[in-house]
Design a protein around this motif. Structure first.
Motif, PDB file in Angstrom:
ATOM      1  N   PHE A  49      35.387  52.096  33.323  1.00  0.00           N
ATOM      2  CA  PHE A  49      34.881  50.838  33.874  1.00  0.00           C
ATOM      3  C   PHE A  49      34.258  51.180  35.210  1.00  0.00           C
ATOM      4  O   PHE A  49      34.959  51.486  36.161  1.00  0.00           O
ATOM      5  CB  PHE A  49      36.023  49.848  34.069  1.00  0.00           C
ATOM      6  CG  PHE A  49      36.726  49.486  32.792  1.00  0.00           C
ATOM      7  CD1 PHE A  49      36.124  48.652  31.868  1.00  0.00           C
ATOM      8  CD2 PHE A  49      37.987  49.999  32.507  1.00  0.00           C
ATOM      9  CE1 PHE A  49      36.768  48.321  30.696  1.00  0.00           C
ATOM     10  CE2 PHE A  49      38.638  49.663  31.335  1.00  0.00           C
ATOM     11  CZ  PHE A  49      38.024  48.826  30.421  1.00  0.00           C
ATOM     12  N   GLY A  75      48.392  50.344  34.953  1.00  0.00           N
ATOM     13  CA  GLY A  75      47.043  50.868  35.149  1.00  0.00           C
ATOM     14  C   GLY A  75      46.822  52.225  34.515  1.00  0.00           C
ATOM     15  O   GLY A  75      45.771  52.838  34.697  1.00  0.00           O
ATOM     16  N   ALA A  76      47.795  52.694  33.726  1.00  0.00           N
ATOM     17  CA  ALA A  76      47.663  54.013  33.110  1.00  0.00           C
ATOM     18  C   ALA A  76      46.624  54.023  31.992  1.00  0.00           C
ATOM     19  O   ALA A  76      46.128  55.074  31.600  1.00  0.00           O
ATOM     20  CB  ALA A  76      49.013  54.470  32.571  1.00  0.00           C
ATOM     21  N   GLN A 121      49.621  41.604  25.291  1.00  0.00           N
ATOM     22  CA  GLN A 121      50.531  41.628  26.436  1.00  0.00           C
ATOM     23  C   GLN A 121      50.791  40.209  26.932  1.00  0.00           C
ATOM     24  O   GLN A 121      51.921  39.835  27.185  1.00  0.00           O
ATOM     25  CB  GLN A 121      49.887  42.483  27.526  1.00  0.00           C
ATOM     26  CG  GLN A 121      50.777  42.706  28.716  1.00  0.00           C
ATOM     27  CD  GLN A 121      50.174  43.743  29.646  1.00  0.00           C
ATOM     28  OE1 GLN A 121      49.259  44.473  29.284  1.00  0.00           O
ATOM     29  NE2 GLN A 121      50.696  43.814  30.840  1.00  0.00           N
ATOM     30  N   ALA A 307      39.387  43.138  29.658  1.00  0.00           N
ATOM     31  CA  ALA A 307      38.803  43.955  28.598  1.00  0.00           C
ATOM     32  C   ALA A 307      38.313  43.073  27.472  1.00  0.00           C
ATOM     33  O   ALA A 307      37.261  43.305  26.888  1.00  0.00           O
ATOM     34  CB  ALA A 307      39.835  44.936  28.077  1.00  0.00           C
TER      35      ALA A 307
HETATM   36  N1  LIG Z   1      37.684  45.072  31.665  1.00  0.00           N
HETATM   37  C1  LIG Z   1      37.993  45.887  32.696  1.00  0.00           C
HETATM   38  N2  LIG Z   1      37.143  46.009  33.734  1.00  0.00           N
HETATM   39  C2  LIG Z   1      37.439  46.825  34.779  1.00  0.00           C
HETATM   40  N3  LIG Z   1      38.554  47.549  34.867  1.00  0.00           N
HETATM   41  C3  LIG Z   1      39.454  47.463  33.859  1.00  0.00           C
HETATM   42  C4  LIG Z   1      39.214  46.624  32.732  1.00  0.00           C
HETATM   43  N4  LIG Z   1      40.271  46.739  31.889  1.00  0.00           N
HETATM   44  C5  LIG Z   1      41.123  47.597  32.475  1.00  0.00           C
HETATM   45  N5  LIG Z   1      40.635  48.043  33.654  1.00  0.00           N
HETATM   46  C6  LIG Z   1      41.263  49.021  34.534  1.00  0.00           C
HETATM   47  O1  LIG Z   1      41.596  50.147  33.758  1.00  0.00           O
HETATM   48  C7  LIG Z   1      42.834  50.674  34.153  1.00  0.00           C
HETATM   49  C8  LIG Z   1      43.785  50.681  32.978  1.00  0.00           C
HETATM   50  O2  LIG Z   1      44.200  49.377  32.700  1.00  0.00           O
HETATM   51  P1  LIG Z   1      45.180  48.990  31.530  1.00  0.00           P
HETATM   52  O3  LIG Z   1      44.721  49.634  30.297  1.00  0.00           O
HETATM   53  O4  LIG Z   1      45.321  47.511  31.514  1.00  0.00           O
HETATM   54  O5  LIG Z   1      46.532  49.655  32.034  1.00  0.00           O
HETATM   55  P2  LIG Z   1      48.017  49.493  31.481  1.00  0.00           P
HETATM   56  O6  LIG Z   1      48.011  48.604  30.288  1.00  0.00           O
HETATM   57  O7  LIG Z   1      48.453  50.896  31.178  1.00  0.00           O
HETATM   58  O8  LIG Z   1      48.814  48.941  32.609  1.00  0.00           O
HETATM   59  C9  LIG Z   1      43.334  49.825  35.305  1.00  0.00           C
HETATM   60  O9  LIG Z   1      42.995  50.467  36.515  1.00  0.00           O
HETATM   61  C10 LIG Z   1      42.578  48.538  35.128  1.00  0.00           C
HETATM   62  O10 LIG Z   1      42.397  47.892  36.358  1.00  0.00           O
END
Ligand SMILES: Nc1ncnc2c1ncn2[C@@H]1O[C@H](COP(=O)(O)OP(=O)(O)O)[C@@H](O)[C@H]1O
Ligand SMILES: [Mg+2]
Lengths: 312, 330
Positions: A49, A75-76, A121, A307
């Protein structure tokens, strides 16, 4: 159809689960390791992203008939990975396959029809449908879902009755009888989690991806959700779930995969994970982010919503 | 003041052909908005292409009337596809913007001098429904009960109109209570969840848009047939907003919502109109306050007031379920 005997479980050909879990015993606990009978296989999947690379998984296999926990700090990239595999987000590169069929770039509804069903989630119940309707909706291959047959009730009445029967079985199994005919929008948080899991099963999946099924749920309900997961695994379903709480992960999973900063940093049976330096590093070293702080939706929660908004 | 005249006017309007036309058009809108959650702000555009499809086929090209009806339906399908293909994969507001623009663009296009050879421009087209009136089995004369009566011609339009409302209503009832209807309502509540359960959301939205649009076209044809004339300016954007008004009045997401809404809407509108006129003539209302020529505007203001009161005290409409409606506020 043998699938009728066990609500929610599709493929009668999956092996006995305890055996499958046992077969993982010989698997080397290192990231990207091959499994004896992988159901879901990911290869070089990346997603960024802007400047942030949310997912860069070189190789990941999920063993059929097991419960695999996907853990990692907020954020993983766990939710992003689920979104990609389930067709709700596009990967920048990589390929992945499910039950031997390539799944790369498939739209979400096709992925679900292939037998890979996910939950969210932040729960997504259909607020103005009753609990029973929520379940019945999820049934696969309904003739009455096509526009022309829909107005000819005799064409689908029998199937509808059968769908209702299956829904009632799941309602009983998940102890939702008391709210069966209530609008799902009136349910409590915990009931919504139960409904979402039951609804995923109604689609007769081969594998489910559960994104933090226990988040924000009280301890009693957590135990009951865990029991459901173990039972389903024993009936042959493959389960992959995201969880923060280490104790929960230890108790139920056959295998644990750990993500940090978008990468797969460790894999192995639950008891090996606690001591793994890469895991300790991911949780404590870099982020000072204690495992077990699951209640905080933080960037994880918003990531999920974003997302999906992005995909539309 | 003659109360009987007021009630008679209001009743005539409430069960008259125009109420049937609006009920039909709102039924299509109900499928879009009430059941699928599609924000269509250009239902009047579907009415327009339906009416013109019929009129142009018969008057401009000399086709038979049944061919014109098919033409009108086909135009609605094409319009729905044109509107839906680019927007239905996007967020809900894109359809709203596109439909509101399309409705008005169509009206301007059909009235343009460029289109005049085909559409008749600002003058529109007339006398294309003779075949329909030739089929009228009702002998000449006046028919009525109590305070209302219709001549044979209006009675024929009215019978066919309400007949269509009944048929369309029955079809929609079958549809929304089928598994198809369940998917469509799921799309309305949360399309992401519907997709995660294997439903092709785009296809369902498209089917709903086409079907509701075709119902709108039928309403447009009925309106054109009733006056044996089409003219572009009857298809004003305000029509769509009246349709939303009566849909909310009757209850969105209820099969009979648009029917009850339309009857009541036209009853009230005519009641106010007739009552105001009489009150002014009789001197109860000073003509300095409201002149007879302003009655048309005032009655709409009063309808607006009624709508506000309704939304405050009964937001689910007459037939709606308040608890259910509140759940949609996410
Ligand atoms: N649509 C999006 N636009 C920008 N950043 C995103 C988006 N979706 C997720 N992120 C970023 O990607 C990283 C992974 O997010 P995520 O997959 O939700 O982590 P987790 O579920 O492991 O906590 C995070 O830093 C989050 O802020
Ligand atoms: Mg997450």
């Amino acid at each position: 159809m043998s699938a009728e005997d066990v609500p929610g479980v599709a493929s009668p050909d999956v092996g006995v689960s305890a055996e499958a879990a046992g077969r993982l015993a010989g698997t080397v606990p290192e990231p990207g390791v091959r499994k004896p009978d992988p159901l879901l296989v990911l290869d070089r999947v990346t997603r960024s992203f802007g400047g942030l690379t949310a997912v860069r998984v070189d190789h990941l296999e999920v063993q059929r008939g097991t419960i695999t926990a996907l853990i990692g700090p907020n954020g993983a990239g766990k939710t992003t990975l689920f979104n990609i595999v389930s067709g709700f987000d596009r990967a920048d590169s990589g390929r992945w396959s499910f039950a031997g069929h390539p799944l790369t770039g498939r739209p979400a509804h096709r992925v679900a029809r292939q037998g890979l069903v996910r939950t969210f989630q932040l729960t997504r119940v259909l607020a103005r449908l009753t609990v029973r309707e929520n379940l019945m909706l999820a049934a696969d291959g309904q003739h009455g879902e096509r526009l022309l047959p829909a107005v000819m009730r005799p064409l689908w009445r029998g199937q509808e009755r059968e769908t209702g029967r299956r829904a009632d079985e799941l309602i009983e199994r998940f102890r939702l009888q008391g709210v069966r005919d209530d609008f799902a929008g009136t349910l409590s948080g915990g009931q919504r989690k139960l409904l979402e899991m039951a609804r995923a099963l109604m689609a007769r999946p081969i594998m489910v991806l559960l994104d933090e099924p226990m988040a924000g749920v009280n301890p009693v309900l957590t135990q009951s959700l865990l029991r459901h997961m173990a039972e389903l695994r024993d009936e042959g379903l493959t389960v992959c779930f995201v969880e923060h709480d280490m104790d929960v992960v230890m108790g139920v999973s056959d295998w644990v995969a750990v993500m940090a900063d978008g990468r797969l940093v460790a894999e192995g049976p639950p008891h090996t994970i606690g001591q793994n330096p890469a895991v300790v590093d991911a949780y404590l070293g870099k982020r000072h982010d204690e495992p077990g702080t699951a209640g905080d939706p933080g960037p994880t929660g918003s990531g999920d919503a974003r997302a999906i908004g992005d995909e539309e | 003041m003659d109360f009987e005249v007021i009630v008679s006017d209001a009743l005539r309007s409430g069960i008259g052909p125009i109420a049937a036309v609006y009920a039909l058009a709102a039924m299509g809108l109900n499928l879009h908005f009430g059941y699928t959650g599609l924000l269509n702000f250009g239902q009047v555009g579907f009415m327009l292409v339906g009416a013109y499809g019929l009129a142009v086929t018969v008057v401009t090209y000399g086709g038979a009337m049944w061919l014109g009806v098919l033409g009108g339906l086909a135009c609605a399908v094409v319009l729905a596809l044109l509107l839906g293909v680019p927007t239905l994969r996007l967020r809900a507001d894109y359809l709203a913007i596109t439909t509101i623009a399309a409705g008005e663009t169509l009206r301007l296009f059909y009235r343009s001098s460029w289109a005049e050879p085909v559409t008749g421009g600002v003058y529109g087209l007339q006398r294309f429904a003779n075949d329909f009136y030739d089929l009228n089995p009702i002998p000449r004369g006046s028919y009525g009960v109590w305070l209302v009566s219709f001549d044979a011609r209006d009675l024929w339009v009215l019978t066919v109109g309400w007949g269509l409302v009944a048929v369309v209503g029955a079809l929609l009832a079958l549809l929304v209570h089928s598994p198809w209807g369940r998917v469509v309502r799921a799309v309305r509540d949360d399309e992401t969840a519907a997709r995660s359960l294997g439903k092709n959301v785009y296809a369902y939205k498209m089917q709903s848009l086409v079907l509701g649009g075709v119902i709108g076209a039928v309403a447009g044809m009925l309106q054109a047939i009733q006056v044996q004339s089409v003219s572009p300016d009857t298809f004003d954007p305000a029509v769509t907003f009246f349709l939303y008004t009566l849909l909310v009045l009757g209850g969105a997401g209820r099969i009979l919502g648009p029917v009850v809404g339309s009857i009541l809407f036209w009853f009230l509108l005519t009641f106010l109109d007739s009552a105001l006129r009489q009150a002014i003539e009789a001197g109860y209302v000073s003509s300095e306050l409201i002149s007879t020529s302003e009655v048309g505007a005032v009655r709409f203001a009063l309808v607006g007031l009624t709508l506000i009161l309704l939304i405050v005290f009964r937001p689910q409409g007459l037939l709606g379920n308040r608890k259910e409606m509140m759940l949609s506020e996410r």
